[in-house]
Scaffold this motif. Structure first.
Motif, mmCIF file in Angstrom:
data_model
loop_
_atom_site.group_PDB
_atom_site.id
_atom_site.type_symbol
_atom_site.label_atom_id
_atom_site.label_comp_id
_atom_site.label_asym_id
_atom_site.label_seq_id
_atom_site.Cartn_x
_atom_site.Cartn_y
_atom_site.Cartn_z
ATOM 1 N N ARG A 25 16.850 113.344 -6.561
ATOM 2 C CA ARG A 25 17.725 113.417 -7.725
ATOM 3 C C ARG A 25 18.835 112.361 -7.679
ATOM 4 O O ARG A 25 19.620 112.254 -8.617
ATOM 5 N N GLU A 30 24.441 106.002 -7.757
ATOM 6 C CA GLU A 30 25.034 106.816 -6.689
ATOM 7 C C GLU A 30 24.715 106.207 -5.329
ATOM 8 O O GLU A 30 25.573 106.128 -4.443
ATOM 9 N N GLU A 46 27.016 106.928 -18.859
ATOM 10 C CA GLU A 46 25.832 107.554 -18.257
ATOM 11 C C GLU A 46 24.785 107.944 -19.298
ATOM 12 O O GLU A 46 24.107 108.963 -19.194
ATOM 13 N N GLN A 48 23.080 105.029 -20.884
ATOM 14 C CA GLN A 48 22.447 103.723 -21.097
ATOM 15 C C GLN A 48 23.018 102.964 -22.284
ATOM 16 O O GLN A 48 22.359 102.087 -22.838
ATOM 17 N N MET B 1 31.135 111.966 -12.095
ATOM 18 C CA MET B 1 29.766 111.433 -12.201
ATOM 19 C C MET B 1 28.805 112.589 -12.503
ATOM 20 O O MET B 1 28.861 113.618 -11.837
ATOM 21 N N GLY B 2 27.970 112.425 -13.524
ATOM 22 C CA GLY B 2 27.059 113.503 -13.908
ATOM 23 C C GLY B 2 25.852 113.570 -12.997
ATOM 24 O O GLY B 2 24.931 112.776 -13.094
ATOM 25 N N VAL B 3 25.868 114.524 -12.086
ATOM 26 C CA VAL B 3 24.782 114.620 -11.103
ATOM 27 C C VAL B 3 23.539 115.205 -11.767
ATOM 28 O O VAL B 3 23.634 116.115 -12.582
ATOM 29 N N LEU B 4 22.382 114.676 -11.430
ATOM 30 C CA LEU B 4 21.139 115.225 -11.977
ATOM 31 C C LEU B 4 20.854 116.574 -11.318
ATOM 32 O O LEU B 4 21.078 116.737 -10.120
ATOM 33 N N PRO B 5 20.331 117.522 -12.096
ATOM 34 C CA PRO B 5 19.949 118.790 -11.488
ATOM 35 C C PRO B 5 18.799 118.590 -10.493
ATOM 36 O O PRO B 5 18.083 117.587 -10.563
ATOM 37 N N ALA B 6 18.635 119.533 -9.600
ATOM 38 C CA ALA B 6 17.597 119.389 -8.567
ATOM 39 C C ALA B 6 16.195 119.490 -9.171
ATOM 40 O O ALA B 6 15.970 120.223 -10.132
ATOM 41 N N GLY B 32 12.050 107.272 -17.751
ATOM 42 C CA GLY B 32 13.156 108.220 -17.584
ATOM 43 C C GLY B 32 14.314 108.011 -18.541
ATOM 44 O O GLY B 32 15.332 108.696 -18.444
ATOM 45 N N THR B 33 14.178 107.078 -19.491
ATOM 46 C CA THR B 33 15.333 106.754 -20.342
ATOM 47 C C THR B 33 15.714 107.918 -21.262
ATOM 48 O O THR B 33 16.867 108.029 -21.658
ATOM 49 N N LEU B 36 15.703 111.665 -18.114
ATOM 50 C CA LEU B 36 16.818 111.868 -17.176
ATOM 51 C C LEU B 36 18.100 112.213 -17.934
ATOM 52 O O LEU B 36 18.906 113.021 -17.468
ATOM 53 N N LEU B 37 18.255 111.617 -19.124
ATOM 54 C CA LEU B 37 19.436 111.952 -19.929
ATOM 55 C C LEU B 37 19.382 113.415 -20.351
ATOM 56 O O LEU B 37 20.375 114.144 -20.271
ATOM 57 N N ARG B 40 20.217 115.610 -17.457
ATOM 58 C CA ARG B 40 21.641 115.604 -17.118
ATOM 59 C C ARG B 40 22.428 116.468 -18.100
ATOM 60 O O ARG B 40 23.388 117.129 -17.728
#
Ligand SMILES: Cc1cc2nc3c(=O)[nH]c(=O)nc-3n(C[C@H](O)[C@H](O)[C@H](O)COP(=O)(O)OP(=O)(O)OC[C@H]3O[C@@H](n4cnc5c(N)ncnc54)[C@H](O)[C@@H]3O)c2cc1C
Lengths: 162, 264
Positions: A25, A30, A46, A48, B1-6, B32-33, B36-37, B40
């Motif tokens: 992840r 990061e 965050e 793009q 910072m917006g961490v991605l979930p697991a 992932g454009t 992933l957004l 998040r």
């Protein structure tokens, strides 16, 4: 459970191969900031949209905020820290200084990496091409005109290099 | 910072391996454009990402029997720069050169764009007007369908959980004149208008409503722009009110016709 939650990767960052174990992840931004102290990579929208996190992966511009570190395995990653040769600024960096193409400087690494990609593939762009290419990067200080001037000037300096 | 979930990462090497893994909680992952957004933001919560990028054979552009085939891993930049696309589908190349920004184009795929079915898609509008088709793989086999039927609604496609879009097919039609115009003030288009003209005229209006909308008429002279602007379904949002969007549709449709008539 199937699938990995941590992967071993070996990207080449600014011409140096590094070996890292990263959670899947983890984003490239990061990893570059928190593991490798490459703080020239900024984070803002965050989504793009703003371009401050731009780095080059195998020569292509990517938003490192939404790019998995896992995907950088075996790839060449270039950040702003890799541009200067010792004390000698890259022509793009020098042109940004000469044209006052920054004020607070937060967006500058992203603009320069985008411009680097543009000039790598198109060494003699028109003003319109520069403007169009950079319209996915935001600057709230300069009003953009000095940035475009700097990129065009740097293009000339790079073409003049032996 | 917006961490991605697991989540956990799966890396299939073949289409059949990928299809065996995909399900409601295990989502296909290409550039992932979008994905992933959405993760998040908490809009999608997959347990696994099935990374398609290691699958052999989905990264190419080919020409055969009157069509261009674009693999699911081909990015906007790769397609736009590809000599086959440039020679056979110059109109589509022009559309792809103006998707989002250069970073989105370098990582985002045409397939991912279609599968996400974001209403503001230039790719979907252009491919519908060009009568493109998608090829879909599932544990049961393969099927092919028109992009027009594939995009069902906003963020909704004909893909069932566990299915994979493997290729996009676009017919080569030198007899068809194609124009695409768009209005864009930020990253995504506020309006896209695709016009395809040969023995009949096909107009596809994208981005103003919930999905691209197609209108067919017999000839350019029979095309009533005011009527299209009145009939098209529009949803007011931050890019404009209903009235403004209908106005845009009319203006851009006129511009598209103008470009076609001038041979641009
Ligand atoms: C800032 C920004 C600006 C943009 N501007 C534009 C624009 O101007 N015009 C435009 O048309 N688009 C625009 N887009 C959308 C862009 O084109 C898409 O984000 C991109 O093409 C998606 O591809 P991807 O490979 O990144 O998909 P991903 O994010 O990897 O996947 C998207 C979705 O599709 C699914 N998926 C992906 N590939 C497959 C497959 N082969 N089979 C089954 N399911 C699959 C995933 O599970 C996910 O749900 C923009 C996007 C951003 C972020």
């Amino acid at each position: 459970m199937i699938g990995a939650d941590v992967v071993e990767i070996a990207p080449v960052i600014n011409d140096r191969e590094v070996f890292l174990s990263v959670p899947v992840r983890m984003t490239l931004a990061e990893m570059l900031r928190d593991r490798l102290d490459l703080f020239g990579v900024k984070l803002s929208c965050e989504m793009q949209v703003c371009g401050v996190c731009t780095v080059l992966v195998d020569g292509q511009p990517v938003s490192s905020c939404t790019y998995l570190a896992a995907d950088a395995d075996g790839r060449r990653v270039s950040t702003i820290e890799g541009l200067a040769e010792g004390e000698q600024l890259h022509p793009l960096q020098q042109a940004f200084v000469d044209h006052f193409a920054l004020q607070c400087g937060f967006c500058t690494p992203g603009f320069i990496m985008m411009a680097k990609h543009l000039l790598d593939r198109s060494p003699d762009p028109t003003r319109d091409e520069v403007v169009e290419y950079l319209d996915g990067n935001l600057c709230r200080c300069t009003g953009y005109a000095p940035i475009v001037d700097a990129v065009l000037d740097a293009a000339g300096r790079l073409r003049a290099e032996p | 910072m917006g961490v991605l979930p697991a989540f956990r990462l799966l890396r299939p090497r073949s289409v059949s391996e990928a299809v065996g893994w995909l399900n409601y909680d295990r989502l296909a992952y290409a550039g992932g454009t979008e994905l992933l957004l959405a993760m998040r933001e908490g809009l999608l919560r997959p347990t696994h990402l099935v990374d398609l990028k290691g699958i052999e054979g989905l990264g190419s552009v080919e020409e055969s029997s009157g069509e261009v085939t674009i693999g699911a891993l081909v990015t906007h930049t790769q397609a736009a720069d590809h000599p086959i696309v440039g020679a056979r589908l110059p109109g589509l190349a022009g559309v792809l050169q103006r998707v989002g920004n250069p970073r989105v184009r370098a990582t985002g795929t045409l397939a991912g764009n279609l599968c996400f079915a974001e209403p503001r898609s230039d790719v979907a509008a252009a491919l519908i007007a060009q009568e493109g088709e998608v090829e879909i793989a599932s544990p049961q086999g393969r099927r092919r369908m028109a992009v027009r039927d594939f995009v069902v609604g906003p963020y909704s496609t004909a893909l069932e959980p566990g299915e994979l879009l493997t290729r996009i097919h676009v017919p080569i039609r030198p007899d068809v004149r194609f124009v695409y115009v768009k209005h864009q003030t930020a990253e995504r288009p506020a309006l896209g208008v695709a016009l395809s003209v040969n023995s009949h005229v096909s107009v596809v209006v994208g981005a103003v409503g919930l999905s691209p909308q197609a209108f067919e008429v017999g000839s350019l002279s029979a095309l009533d722009v005011a009527e299209v602007a009145a009939r098209v379904e529009v949803v007011p949002d931050l890019t404009g009110s209903e009235e403004y969007k209908r106005h845009l549709v009319e203006v851009y449709l006129r511009r598209a016709i103008g470009r076609l008539e001038r041979g641009e």
